[in-house]
Design a protein around this motif. Structure first.
Motif, PDB file in Angstrom:
ATOM      1  N   GLY A  18       0.761  -1.236   0.000  1.00  8.33           N
ATOM      2  CA  GLY A  18       0.000   0.000   0.000  1.00  8.33           C
ATOM      3  C   GLY A  18       0.793   1.287   0.000  1.00  8.33           C
ATOM      4  N   ILE A  19       2.106   1.213  -0.151  1.00  9.48           N
ATOM      5  CA  ILE A  19       2.916   2.436  -0.217  1.00  9.48           C
ATOM      6  C   ILE A  19       3.803   2.375  -1.456  1.00  9.48           C
ATOM      7  CG2 ILE A  19       2.917   2.834   2.282  1.00  9.48           C
ATOM      8  CD1 ILE A  19       5.703   1.641   2.394  1.00  9.48           C
ATOM      9  N   TYR A  20       4.113   3.540  -1.996  1.00 11.85           N
ATOM     10  CA  TYR A  20       4.965   3.596  -3.184  1.00 11.85           C
ATOM     11  C   TYR A  20       6.435   3.422  -2.793  1.00 11.85           C
ATOM     12  CZ  TYR A  20       1.063   5.093  -6.062  1.00 11.85           C
ATOM     13  OH  TYR A  20      -0.117   5.132  -6.757  1.00 11.85           O
ATOM     14  N   LEU A  21       7.121   2.590  -3.559  1.00 10.32           N
ATOM     15  CA  LEU A  21       8.509   2.250  -3.253  1.00 10.32           C
ATOM     16  C   LEU A  21       9.398   2.436  -4.478  1.00 10.32           C
ATOM     17  CD1 LEU A  21       7.787  -1.196  -1.522  1.00 10.32           C
ATOM     18  CD2 LEU A  21       8.143   0.994  -0.349  1.00 10.32           C
ATOM     19  N   HIS A  22      10.683   2.665  -4.232  1.00 10.91           N
ATOM     20  CA  HIS A  22      11.669   2.626  -5.320  1.00 10.91           C
ATOM     21  C   HIS A  22      11.690   1.219  -5.913  1.00 10.91           C
ATOM     22  CE1 HIS A  22      13.955   6.355  -5.680  1.00 10.91           C
ATOM     23  NE2 HIS A  22      13.889   6.509  -4.373  1.00 10.91           N
ATOM     24  N   PRO A  23      11.596   1.071  -7.232  1.00  7.91           N
ATOM     25  CA  PRO A  23      11.705  -0.264  -7.850  1.00  7.91           C
ATOM     26  C   PRO A  23      13.176  -0.690  -7.965  1.00  7.91           C
ATOM     27  CG  PRO A  23      11.351   1.376  -9.549  1.00  7.91           C
ATOM     28  CD  PRO A  23      11.311   2.117  -8.231  1.00  7.91           C
ATOM     29  N   THR A  24      13.802  -0.913  -6.820  1.00  8.16           N
ATOM     30  CA  THR A  24      15.236  -1.231  -6.825  1.00  8.16           C
ATOM     31  C   THR A  24      15.535  -2.517  -7.579  1.00  8.16           C
ATOM     32  OG1 THR A  24      14.859  -2.158  -4.607  1.00  8.16           O
ATOM     33  CG2 THR A  24      15.848   0.019  -4.723  1.00  8.16           C
ATOM     34  N   GLN A  25      14.560  -3.420  -7.654  1.00  6.55           N
ATOM     35  CA  GLN A  25      14.781  -4.650  -8.423  1.00  6.55           C
ATOM     36  C   GLN A  25      14.975  -4.328  -9.902  1.00  6.55           C
ATOM     37  OE1 GLN A  25      12.012  -3.836  -6.685  1.00  6.55           O
ATOM     38  NE2 GLN A  25      11.280  -5.533  -5.415  1.00  6.55           N
ATOM     39  N   LEU A  26      14.206  -3.355 -10.402  1.00  2.00           N
ATOM     40  CA  LEU A  26      14.354  -2.949 -11.801  1.00  2.00           C
ATOM     41  C   LEU A  26      15.667  -2.209 -12.021  1.00  2.00           C
ATOM     42  CD1 LEU A  26      10.766  -1.769 -12.809  1.00  2.00           C
ATOM     43  CD2 LEU A  26      11.903  -3.929 -13.338  1.00  2.00           C
ATOM     44  N   TYR A  27      16.077  -1.409 -11.037  1.00  4.28           N
ATOM     45  CA  TYR A  27      17.374  -0.741 -11.148  1.00  4.28           C
ATOM     46  C   TYR A  27      18.477  -1.789 -11.320  1.00  4.28           C
ATOM     47  CZ  TYR A  27      14.875   3.245  -9.016  1.00  4.28           C
ATOM     48  OH  TYR A  27      13.988   4.258  -8.717  1.00  4.28           O
ATOM     49  N   SER A  28      18.428  -2.818 -10.456  1.00  8.64           N
ATOM     50  CA  SER A  28      19.453  -3.861 -10.515  1.00  8.64           C
ATOM     51  C   SER A  28      19.386  -4.620 -11.836  1.00  8.64           C
ATOM     52  CB  SER A  28      19.280  -4.838  -9.344  1.00  8.64           C
ATOM     53  OG  SER A  28      19.606  -4.229  -8.120  1.00  8.64           O
ATOM     54  N   SER A  29      18.173  -4.948 -12.272  1.00  7.09           N
ATOM     55  CA  SER A  29      18.015  -5.682 -13.526  1.00  7.09           C
ATOM     56  C   SER A  29      18.592  -4.895 -14.690  1.00  7.09           C
ATOM     57  CB  SER A  29      16.532  -5.968 -13.770  1.00  7.09           C
ATOM     58  OG  SER A  29      16.348  -6.671 -14.981  1.00  7.09           O
ATOM     59  N   PHE A  30      18.308  -3.607 -14.736  1.00  6.22           N
ATOM     60  CA  PHE A  30      18.810  -2.760 -15.817  1.00  6.22           C
ATOM     61  C   PHE A  30      20.330  -2.639 -15.760  1.00  6.22           C
ATOM     62  CE2 PHE A  30      19.873   1.566 -17.398  1.00  6.22           C
ATOM     63  CZ  PHE A  30      19.525   1.368 -18.726  1.00  6.22           C
ATOM     64  N   LEU A  31      20.885  -2.453 -14.569  1.00  4.31           N
ATOM     65  CA  LEU A  31      22.331  -2.315 -14.432  1.00  4.31           C
ATOM     66  C   LEU A  31      23.048  -3.611 -14.789  1.00  4.31           C
ATOM     67  CD1 LEU A  31      22.508  -0.176 -11.158  1.00  4.31           C
ATOM     68  CD2 LEU A  31      23.103   0.554 -13.482  1.00  4.31           C
TER      69      LEU A  31
END
Length: 264
Positions: free
Chosen positions: A163-176
């Protein structure tokens, strides 16, 4: 984004995390078998055994380190074995493979550093695909954020807060990791031709990714020592691995270049 994709029967289900790991493994296995190094290193006779050992060592290392350092780590043998439900450390996976695999390579008389270079070339692609599974499962979630691309979880089974907005750190890692793979595959492998150099670059690049992305993650664990609280446990480990990668690169310049092909 759902942690459980399809419920099969009883305790058996298809989980997004395990599915994307399987997709990543199948992808890199096909690419590795099509690579010229596969023939040069004469891996056909032992490849299945080496892949099995790598998978086991990677899963064990990733789960052990995650259980030791993360708040949502496995607390029982059943939780530890249920890797498909999420909860995994990429750094622990790297350590597990680097510690275990050379023993089996020595047994099969396969050159250790050339083979680890071969694995390191494709490992970032596996990690990039696997991080999509992290996104679906909700593990490795980011800090609360109001950025335009922030994500919100609603699945009650999700590891991430709901229920809260979060940084999509998984996508950051996937892209990097995808960038790291492209850099290593299309550039570095043709310039770093000494045994251990690709492995050293992989250790440096993958650990650098973890060090910086960890600043945006909300599942960090810190040492109790105030002098070490500047970085999380995983960030300190990443710095150690970066130092090891730099040391490996420095020592490779005294090694003998690959035989048979200057750009192996």
């Amino acid at each position: 984004m759902y942690k459980e994709l399809i419920h099969l029967y009883g305790p058996f289900s298809i989980y997004s995390y395990g599915l994307f790991i399987a997709i990543g493994l199948c992808t890199i296995i096909m690419l590795m078998q099509a690579d010229r190094r596969f023939k040069i290193l004469q891996l056909a006779a032992h490849f299945n055994a080496l892949i099995a050992v790598s998978i086991f060592a990677g899963i064990a290392g990733g789960r052990i380190w995650h259980s030791m350092t993360e708040q949502d780590g496995a607390r029982s043998l059943t939780d530890f074995l249920a890797y498909w439900q999420g909860g995994f450390s990429v750094l622990g996976c790297v350590i597990g493979i680097c510690v275990t695999l050379p023993i089996f390579l020595y047994r099969y008389r396969i050159p250790v550093l050339p083979f680890l270079d071969f694995v390191a070339l494709y490992a970032p692609l596996l990690q990039s695909i696997s991080r999509i599974g992290c996104l679906c499962a909700g593990c490795c979630y980011g800090l609360p954020s109001n950025i335009l691309w922030a994500i919100k979880y609603h699945d009650p089974e999700s590891i991430a807060p709901l229920g809260i907005y979060l940084h999509p750190t998984q996508l950051y890692s996937s892209f990097l990791f995808l960038i790291i793979f492209c850099l290593m595959y299309w550039v570095l492998q043709y310039h770093l031709t000494l045994p251990g150099q690709l492995l050293g670059c992989y250790l440096i690049l993958s650990s650098t990714e973890r060090f910086f992305v960890d600043f945006l993650r909300d599942d960090q664990v810190f040492f109790s020592n105030p002098q070490l609280e500047a970085f999380s446990v995983n960030q300190w480990l990443a710095l150690i691995i970066i130092a090891a990668g730099i040391l490996l690169l420095c020592t490779t310049y005294t090694a003998t270049p690959y035989q048979k092909n200057k750009t192996l």
